[in-house]
Design an enzyme around this catalytic site. Structure first.
Site, PDB file in Angstrom:
ATOM      1  N   LEU A  78       0.847  -1.198   0.000  1.00 41.75           N
ATOM      2  CA  LEU A  78       0.000   0.000   0.000  1.00 41.75           C
ATOM      3  C   LEU A  78       0.881   1.246   0.000  1.00 41.75           C
ATOM      4  O   LEU A  78       1.637   1.477   0.939  1.00 41.75           O
ATOM      5  CB  LEU A  78      -0.915   0.009   1.225  1.00 41.75           C
ATOM      6  CG  LEU A  78      -1.782  -1.244   1.431  1.00 41.75           C
ATOM      7  CD1 LEU A  78      -2.695  -1.052   2.639  1.00 41.75           C
ATOM      8  CD2 LEU A  78      -2.604  -1.561   0.192  1.00 41.75           C
ATOM      9  N   GLY A 110      -9.301   4.818   2.639  1.00 40.99           N
ATOM     10  CA  GLY A 110      -8.950   3.866   3.690  1.00 40.99           C
ATOM     11  C   GLY A 110      -8.222   2.648   3.148  1.00 40.99           C
ATOM     12  O   GLY A 110      -8.161   2.420   1.934  1.00 40.99           O
ATOM     13  N   THR A 111      -7.681   1.862   4.091  1.00 42.44           N
ATOM     14  CA  THR A 111      -6.835   0.730   3.682  1.00 42.44           C
ATOM     15  C   THR A 111      -7.627  -0.372   2.964  1.00 42.44           C
ATOM     16  O   THR A 111      -7.095  -1.028   2.069  1.00 42.44           O
ATOM     17  CB  THR A 111      -6.087   0.144   4.906  1.00 42.44           C
ATOM     18  OG1 THR A 111      -6.992   0.067   6.015  1.00 42.44           O
ATOM     19  CG2 THR A 111      -4.916   1.009   5.304  1.00 42.44           C
ATOM     20  N   GLY A 156      -0.572   6.721   0.131  1.00 39.57           N
ATOM     21  CA  GLY A 156      -0.606   7.820   1.109  1.00 39.57           C
ATOM     22  C   GLY A 156       0.313   8.971   0.743  1.00 39.57           C
ATOM     23  O   GLY A 156       1.275   8.809  -0.009  1.00 39.57           O
ATOM     24  N   ASN A 180       6.768   7.692   9.436  1.00 37.17           N
ATOM     25  CA  ASN A 180       5.778   8.748   9.217  1.00 37.17           C
ATOM     26  C   ASN A 180       6.370  10.146   9.364  1.00 37.17           C
ATOM     27  O   ASN A 180       5.847  11.098   8.808  1.00 37.17           O
ATOM     28  CB  ASN A 180       4.613   8.599  10.205  1.00 37.17           C
ATOM     29  CG  ASN A 180       3.890   7.283   9.974  1.00 37.17           C
ATOM     30  OD1 ASN A 180       3.372   7.042   8.895  1.00 37.17           O
ATOM     31  ND2 ASN A 180       3.899   6.420  10.971  1.00 37.17           N
ATOM     32  N   ARG A 221       3.667  14.273   6.948  1.00 41.78           N
ATOM     33  CA  ARG A 221       4.437  14.503   8.168  1.00 41.78           C
ATOM     34  C   ARG A 221       5.943  14.385   7.947  1.00 41.78           C
ATOM     35  O   ARG A 221       6.740  14.821   8.747  1.00 41.78           O
ATOM     36  CB  ARG A 221       3.995  13.512   9.262  1.00 41.78           C
ATOM     37  CG  ARG A 221       2.745  13.968   9.974  1.00 41.78           C
ATOM     38  CD  ARG A 221       2.339  12.956  11.004  1.00 41.78           C
ATOM     39  NE  ARG A 221       1.832  11.733  10.400  1.00 41.78           N
ATOM     40  CZ  ARG A 221       1.751  10.568  11.026  1.00 41.78           C
ATOM     41  NH1 ARG A 221       2.194  10.437  12.252  1.00 41.78           N
ATOM     42  NH2 ARG A 221       1.254   9.515  10.409  1.00 41.78           N
ATOM     43  N   ASN A 254      -1.640  -3.444  16.217  1.00 40.91           N
ATOM     44  CA  ASN A 254      -1.593  -3.983  14.861  1.00 40.91           C
ATOM     45  C   ASN A 254      -0.443  -3.364  14.066  1.00 40.91           C
ATOM     46  O   ASN A 254      -0.282  -2.149  14.049  1.00 40.91           O
ATOM     47  CB  ASN A 254      -2.941  -3.653  14.187  1.00 40.91           C
ATOM     48  CG  ASN A 254      -2.969  -4.030  12.721  1.00 40.91           C
ATOM     49  OD1 ASN A 254      -2.271  -4.956  12.297  1.00 40.91           O
ATOM     50  ND2 ASN A 254      -3.787  -3.326  11.955  1.00 40.91           N
TER      51      ASN A 254
HETATM   52  C1  UD1 Z   1      -3.079   1.324   9.948  1.00 45.69           C
HETATM   53  C2  UD1 Z   1      -4.028   0.319  10.592  1.00 45.69           C
HETATM   54  C3  UD1 Z   1      -3.713   0.247  12.103  1.00 45.69           C
HETATM   55  C4  UD1 Z   1      -2.264  -0.105  12.299  1.00 45.69           C
HETATM   56  C5  UD1 Z   1      -1.349   0.854  11.564  1.00 45.69           C
HETATM   57  C6  UD1 Z   1       0.088   0.353  11.611  1.00 45.69           C
HETATM   58  C7  UD1 Z   1      -6.098   0.458   9.310  1.00 45.69           C
HETATM   59  C8  UD1 Z   1      -7.498   0.926   9.307  1.00 45.69           C
HETATM   60  N1  UD1 Z   1      -5.375   0.732  10.388  1.00 45.69           N
HETATM   61  O1  UD1 Z   1      -3.393   2.593  10.502  1.00 45.69           O
HETATM   62  O2  UD1 Z   1      -4.539  -0.727  12.716  1.00 45.69           O
HETATM   63  O3  UD1 Z   1      -1.967  -0.125  13.684  1.00 45.69           O
HETATM   64  O4  UD1 Z   1      -1.719   0.957  10.168  1.00 45.69           O
HETATM   65  O5  UD1 Z   1       0.972   1.306  11.096  1.00 45.69           O
HETATM   66  O6  UD1 Z   1      -5.689  -0.195   8.387  1.00 45.69           O
HETATM   67  N2  UD1 Z   1      -3.048   3.768   2.443  1.00 45.69           N
HETATM   68  C9  UD1 Z   1      -3.489   3.790   1.145  1.00 45.69           C
HETATM   69  N3  UD1 Z   1      -4.726   4.262   0.884  1.00 45.69           N
HETATM   70  C10 UD1 Z   1      -5.577   4.707   1.845  1.00 45.69           C
HETATM   71  C11 UD1 Z   1      -5.124   4.693   3.166  1.00 45.69           C
HETATM   72  C12 UD1 Z   1      -3.872   4.214   3.450  1.00 45.69           C
HETATM   73  O7  UD1 Z   1      -2.737   3.379   0.248  1.00 45.69           O
HETATM   74  O8  UD1 Z   1      -6.690   5.113   1.498  1.00 45.69           O
HETATM   75  C13 UD1 Z   1      -1.729   3.249   2.734  1.00 45.69           C
HETATM   76  C14 UD1 Z   1      -0.762   4.291   3.278  1.00 45.69           C
HETATM   77  O9  UD1 Z   1      -0.019   4.874   2.226  1.00 45.69           O
HETATM   78  C15 UD1 Z   1       0.112   3.460   4.206  1.00 45.69           C
HETATM   79  C16 UD1 Z   1      -0.801   2.322   4.657  1.00 45.69           C
HETATM   80  O10 UD1 Z   1      -1.844   2.258   3.741  1.00 45.69           O
HETATM   81  O11 UD1 Z   1       1.213   2.905   3.510  1.00 45.69           O
HETATM   82  C17 UD1 Z   1      -1.368   2.521   6.075  1.00 45.69           C
HETATM   83  O12 UD1 Z   1      -2.150   3.673   6.095  1.00 45.69           O
HETATM   84  P1  UD1 Z   1      -2.162   4.694   7.305  1.00 45.69           P
HETATM   85  O13 UD1 Z   1      -3.050   5.809   6.977  1.00 45.69           O
HETATM   86  O14 UD1 Z   1      -0.774   4.998   7.717  1.00 45.69           O
HETATM   87  O15 UD1 Z   1      -2.880   3.792   8.412  1.00 45.69           O
HETATM   88  P2  UD1 Z   1      -2.795   3.985   9.951  1.00 45.69           P
HETATM   89  O16 UD1 Z   1      -3.753   5.035  10.374  1.00 45.69           O
HETATM   90  O17 UD1 Z   1      -1.403   4.140  10.365  1.00 45.69           O
HETATM   91 MG    MG Z   2       0.523   4.658   9.349  1.00 41.25          MG
END
Ligand code: UD1
Ligand code: MG
Length: 468
Positions: A10, A91-92, A13, A237, A17, A183
């Site tokens: 993934l 979201g993820t 993002g 981050n 930061r 997680n």
């Molecule tokens: C996520 C997890 C959380 C975990 C944490 C660990 C979810 C809902 N939560 O939270 O449980 O403890 O990671 O670091 O999954 N991304 C996309 N598209 C999106 C959103 C995110 O590609 O729409 C990618 C980001 O670039 C990143 C990764 O997914 O590489 C994680 O996303 P991030 O927003 O950092 O999730 P957290 O809030 O940290």
């Molecule tokens: Mg994160």
């Protein structure tokens, strides 16, 4: 052959930061970029376990820039990297859906891994552990977790029933926020389960995002493996985490090298990239940087303050303090420095010596050649056992073009000599000190090119200025 494994990274993002003028996946990491690390670990896992598989990269923010970086650096990889686009970051789970939509070959896979682009320390070992658990214990999904005294920002692991659930910070109750098992965002999932279960994920939560973490249920056939070493899952981050991740990667590398017989005088002040290789018997002093694809063979010594970048040191080489080497080869038993400067294309022969304040660029020195003090050797070839005195200069540039200086074997070139290139000195020649040589010299010659000395006795007083 169809792919058995899909590894989704993934990377959509924005990473605001980090405050870099780069999309987050291209942030610097140990002289590589952040995205290189999950890609390398994924490929290493497929290679090691002899699995057929592909990678899927979910791109969004500055997708063209990341995409062309991937094309330029991974187009010849053994495993295919498919790109998927997430237009809006919802979201993820939405990010994973973009992969399922854009990479049709996911349907052939049995297992899907999910990794984040910003967790560079996760290695092929962790992928193997998750994979084995998923297959051997016939689970639908396995998540990697760890314990931390500062769980803020992470999804909390709430164990119960046959499985567990993950509650995000924003949705957690006061009590749940005290949970220290969190997680990591790294999972191995049966593809069939993923495809079915992801359809039921909604965005009815305090963030209004589609959480991939909702795949995990307390009554589900899922497992959370709690890893003892939390460092493995560090996410990058901000610049503090970036520095920490680099340190963890370098220390991990140096500890491995130490196990294999490389001696570090003070590992905590030494900087060896994970991409470097160093053979046993070598000794590395503090404040040394060894970077890129450098290869250090057995029994080398690298003294304090030296920087070695993309270079090969053969067995028994000695790099004395404060030397700077980039894109060069130093052959067996040669010695460099202190304060040696070897620029790209320098090839220093066996048992040769480059002394203090000597700069060498795009030049080959054959076995036993010596340039011991204060010199510039550029665009040159120096033959076997030739000795070059102090203050030697190759005048290689005429303002428009570079020209070559060739000096044969067994020559003696006196101090303060300049070679105005193009020029050639034959084997076994002797050039008197203070000469400016602009014509080639046949083998065995003596050459002197300086004006004759004039001495006038008692005449000094005419030139010595009186202090009164
Ligand atoms: C996520 C997890 C959380 C975990 C944490 C660990 C979810 C809902 N939560 O939270 O449980 O403890 O990671 O670091 O999954 N991304 C996309 N598209 C999106 C959103 C995110 O590609 O729409 C990618 C980001 O670039 C990143 C990764 O997914 O590489 C994680 O996303 P991030 O927003 O950092 O999730 P957290 O809030 O940290
Ligand atoms: Mg994160």
């Amino acid at each position: 052959m169809s792919d058995k494994i899909g590894i989704v990274i993934l990377a959509a993002g924005e990473g605001t930061r980090l405050k870099l003028e780069l999309p987050k996946p291209l942030a610097p990491m140990c002289n590589q970029t952040l995205i290189d690390f999950p890609i390398q670990s994924s490929m290493e896992f497929l290679e090691k376990t002899k699995q057929s598989g592909h990678l899927g990269l979910v791109l969004g923010h500055e997708k063209e820039r990341v995409s062309s970086y991937i094309d330029n650096n991974f187009s010849e990889s053994k495993f295919k990297i498919h790109k998927a686009t997430q237009n809006e970051q919802l979201g993820t789970a939405d990010a994973v859906n973009s992969y399922l939509r854009d990479v049709k070959s996911h349907s052939e896979t049995e297992v899907t891994f999910i990794l984040c682009a910003d967790t560079p320390v996760i290695s092929s070992n962790e992928l193997e552990i998750l994979h084995d658990k998923l297959i051997n214990e016939k689970r639908d999904a396995v998540a990697a977790t760890f314990k931390t005294e500062t769980p803020k920002g992470y999804g909390r692991i709430i164990r119960g029933g046959s499985g567990f659930k993950i509650v995000e910070e924003k949705d957690a109750t006061e009590e749940q926020r005290y949970v220290t098992e969190v997680n990591s965002g790294f999972y191995a999932i049966k593809t069939k389960f993923l495809v079915d279960a992801i359809k039921n994920i909604d965005n009815k939560n305090n963030s209004g995002e589609f959480y991939l973490t909702d795949l995990f249920k307390e009554d589900g056939n899922v497992e959370a493996i709690c890893f003892e070493e939390a460092d493995v899952f560090i996410g990058v981050n901000d610049l503090q985490q970036l520095q920490r991740a680099e340190k963890i990667l370098r220390w991990k590398k140096m500890r491995e090298l130490r196990e294999e017989g490389v001696r570090f005088i003070d590992l905590s002040h030494t900087y060896v990239d994970p991409s470097v290789s160093i053979a046993s018997g070598s000794v590395i002093y503090p404040n040394v940087f060894i970077e890129g694809n450098s290869v250090i063979d057995k029994n080398c010594t690298i003294e304090p303050g030296s920087i070695i970048r993309n270079s090969h040191l053969e067995e028994g080489v000695e790099i004395k303090a404060y030397s700077h080497l980039e894109d060069v080869v130093v052959r067996k038993q040669a010695a460099i420095g202190p304060y040696g400067r070897l620029r790209p294309g320098a090839d220093i022969g066996e048992e040769s010596k480059i002394g203090n304040f000597v700069e060498v660029k795009k030049a080959v020195l054959k076995k036993g050649a010596k340039v011991s003090h204060l010199s510039y050797v550029g665009d040159a070839e120096i033959g076997e056992n030739t000795n070059i005195g102090c203050g030697f200069i190759t005048c290689n540039y005429d303002g428009a073009q570079k020209h070559k200086t060739i000096i044969g074997k067994d020559c003696f070139i006196g101090s303060d000599t300049q070679m105005v290139a193009p020029v050639e000195v034959g084997d076994g020649s002797f050039v008197a000190s203070g000469s400016t040589i602009n014509q080639s010299i046949p083998s065995g010659s003596f050459a002197i090119a300086r004006s004759k000395q004039v001495t006038k006795e008692n005449m000094a007083k005419r030139f010595l200025k009186s202090k009164n």
